[in-house]
Design a protein around this motif. Structure first.
Motif, PDB file in Angstrom:
ATOM      1  N   PHE A 245       0.833  -1.208   0.000  1.00 28.98           N
ATOM      2  CA  PHE A 245       0.000   0.000   0.000  1.00 28.98           C
ATOM      3  C   PHE A 245       0.868   1.259   0.000  1.00 28.98           C
ATOM      4  O   PHE A 245       0.548   2.243  -0.658  1.00 28.98           O
ATOM      5  N   PHE A 246       1.971   1.183   0.720  1.00 25.46           N
ATOM      6  CA  PHE A 246       2.897   2.318   0.763  1.00 25.46           C
ATOM      7  C   PHE A 246       3.417   2.611  -0.649  1.00 25.46           C
ATOM      8  O   PHE A 246       3.428   3.758  -1.106  1.00 25.46           O
ATOM      9  N   SER A 247       3.790   1.530  -1.362  1.00 23.42           N
ATOM     10  CA  SER A 247       4.326   1.732  -2.712  1.00 23.42           C
ATOM     11  C   SER A 247       3.238   2.232  -3.660  1.00 23.42           C
ATOM     12  O   SER A 247       3.498   3.007  -4.579  1.00 23.42           O
ATOM     13  N   ILE A 274      15.391   1.525  -1.669  1.00 26.07           N
ATOM     14  CA  ILE A 274      16.114   0.250  -1.854  1.00 26.07           C
ATOM     15  C   ILE A 274      16.626  -0.254  -0.501  1.00 26.07           C
ATOM     16  O   ILE A 274      16.448  -1.428  -0.151  1.00 26.07           O
ATOM     17  N   LEU A 275      17.221   0.672   0.264  1.00 32.78           N
ATOM     18  CA  LEU A 275      17.759   0.265   1.563  1.00 32.78           C
ATOM     19  C   LEU A 275      16.651  -0.207   2.496  1.00 32.78           C
ATOM     20  O   LEU A 275      16.758  -1.245   3.151  1.00 32.78           O
ATOM     21  N   GLY A 276      15.548   0.576   2.529  1.00 30.44           N
ATOM     22  CA  GLY A 276      14.426   0.247   3.424  1.00 30.44           C
ATOM     23  C   GLY A 276      13.820  -1.092   3.077  1.00 30.44           C
ATOM     24  O   GLY A 276      13.729  -1.986   3.927  1.00 30.44           O
ATOM     25  N   ILE A 277      13.462  -1.238   1.792  1.00 26.77           N
ATOM     26  CA  ILE A 277      12.791  -2.482   1.396  1.00 26.77           C
ATOM     27  C   ILE A 277      13.755  -3.659   1.503  1.00 26.77           C
ATOM     28  O   ILE A 277      13.397  -4.742   1.955  1.00 26.77           O
ATOM     29  N   GLY A 278      15.028  -3.413   1.141  1.00 29.69           N
ATOM     30  CA  GLY A 278      16.049  -4.467   1.223  1.00 29.69           C
ATOM     31  C   GLY A 278      16.160  -4.991   2.654  1.00 29.69           C
ATOM     32  O   GLY A 278      16.168  -6.202   2.886  1.00 29.69           O
ATOM     33  N   SER A 279      16.207  -4.062   3.622  1.00 28.61           N
ATOM     34  CA  SER A 279      16.385  -4.532   5.001  1.00 28.61           C
ATOM     35  C   SER A 279      15.139  -5.264   5.501  1.00 28.61           C
ATOM     36  O   SER A 279      15.253  -6.240   6.239  1.00 28.61           O
ATOM     37  N   VAL A 280      13.961  -4.802   5.046  1.00 28.39           N
ATOM     38  CA  VAL A 280      12.746  -5.521   5.452  1.00 28.39           C
ATOM     39  C   VAL A 280      12.760  -6.938   4.886  1.00 28.39           C
ATOM     40  O   VAL A 280      12.437  -7.914   5.579  1.00 28.39           O
TER      41      VAL A 280
END
Ligand code: UDP
Ligand code: MG
Length: 319
Positions: A245-247, A274-280
């Motif tokens: 939903f955020f995206s 990229i960093l946020g989604i990658g870490s999730v």
């Protein structure tokens, strides 16, 4: 008096011991008068490096009450020690107690009286009135742990200790639970028997040195939550949904800005996303890995402990 109440012909006292050579004699002296001596004390040496086993052997030889000793080949942990003690219990009820004199022994007679007079109560929990003085960060983390545990596992174990009085039927059910990674405090509660609580003041540990390091505590917290609840695993789905939903909102925002002629801020946004989604993603994979490891360990079905010695006093000869 105890009219129509339960009768306690024998009380089993289970005591896990890791490097407790200095405390056992004093503890033993405090215990022998309990239930008029109609007790069996079970000491489990959980891979001690000091002379704990020698002290246990001495108590087995010389005590006026029945004493059993179990020795592990190495340190398998307190939970395993408690369970191995349960396996040899022959009493009508069982008390689990720390060896380091932190649990006040004078609570046991109160527990016995309560059990005798309340037929519908099967578990008596000793709750600590106040925590020992711990550094602020450690006590904040412990507080957070109990919050997370009660949210994800649906039971509040704040101030609970491993000092418990259990009817023997609870112990039998506990032994029968097939899982390997057993969390004593939580599982006893999970069994669902009627329980009541007694407040206790935890004594200072002699030498004030716990055998739990910070890393061990963190591992313990993680293990207890993951072995008890599938909520963290399921929450990954919700996390994914939230990110979706955020995206969606971001996409609409970008499109609107494009149509209006002002393009979205570029490089930093991309890097942050990229960093946020990658870490999730990595965190979620790690969480799945943790559950996989739980399954792996359960499926291997290794014994929870290995004994190197087992002894008991010739109690009948002494009577
Ligand atoms: N213990 C054990 N195996 C372990 C750690 C602890 O048998 O790996 C025993 C220890 O000897 C004591 C009890 O468990 O009788 C509680 O340990 P400790 O006092 O270190 O824990 P705390 O009181 O800090 O919770
Ligand atoms: Mg202690």
């Amino acid at each position: 008096m105890n009219k129509g109440g339960r009768v306690l012909d024998k009380l089993s006292i289970v005591i896990p011991c890791l490097n407790e050579e200095k405390n056992l004699a004093e503890l033993h002296d405090e215990l022998i008068g309990i239930n008029n001596g109609k007790i069996e004390i079970i000491y489990i040496d959980d891979g001690s490096k000091d002379k704990t086993w020698e002290v246990i052997e001495e108590l087995i030889e010389n005590s006026s009450v029945q004493v059993k000793g179990i020795r592990f080949t190495k340190n398998f942990g307190k939970e395993a020690a408690i369970e191995s003690g349960f396996n040899v219990c022959t009493g009508d009820a069982v008390v689990t107690l720390d060896a380091d004199l932190q649990h006040p022994v004078d609570t046991i007679p109160k527990m016995i009286e309560f059990w005798k007079n309340n037929k519908d109560v099967y578990i008596i929990n000793a709750l600590k009135e106040t925590r020992q003085t711990e550094p602020f960060i450690k006590s904040a983390l412990i507080h957070l742990y109990y919050k997370v545990f009660s949210f994800s596992c649906g039971m509040n174990l704040k101030n609970h200790t491993d000092f418990k009085f259990l009817d023997i039927c609870v112990v039998k059910q506990y032994i029968n639970l097939p899982e390997k990674n057993k969390f004593y405090r939580g599982l006893v509660n999970w069994l669902g028997y009627n329980s009541m609580n007694i407040n206790i003041k935890i004594n200072e540990r002699p030498g004030n040195k716990t055998s739990w390091g910070n890393l061990q505590l963190i591992k313990y917290a993680k293990n207890t939550i993951l072995s008890f609840s599938d909520l963290p695993l399921k929450s990954i789905t919700w996390l994914g949904l939230f990110l979706f939903f955020f995206s969606l909102v971001m996409t609409i925002d970008t499109l609107v800005k494009k149509i209006n002629g002002s393009s979205a801020e570029g490089f930093p946004t991309v890097i942050l996303l990229i960093l946020g989604i990658g870490s999730v993603i990595i965190f979620s994979l790690g969480l799945i890995g943790e559950y996989l490891a739980e399954i792996f360990n359960e499926i291997k079905a290794r014994p929870r402990f290995v004994l190197s010695n087992k002894k008991e006093s010739d109690y009948k000869d002494k009577q």
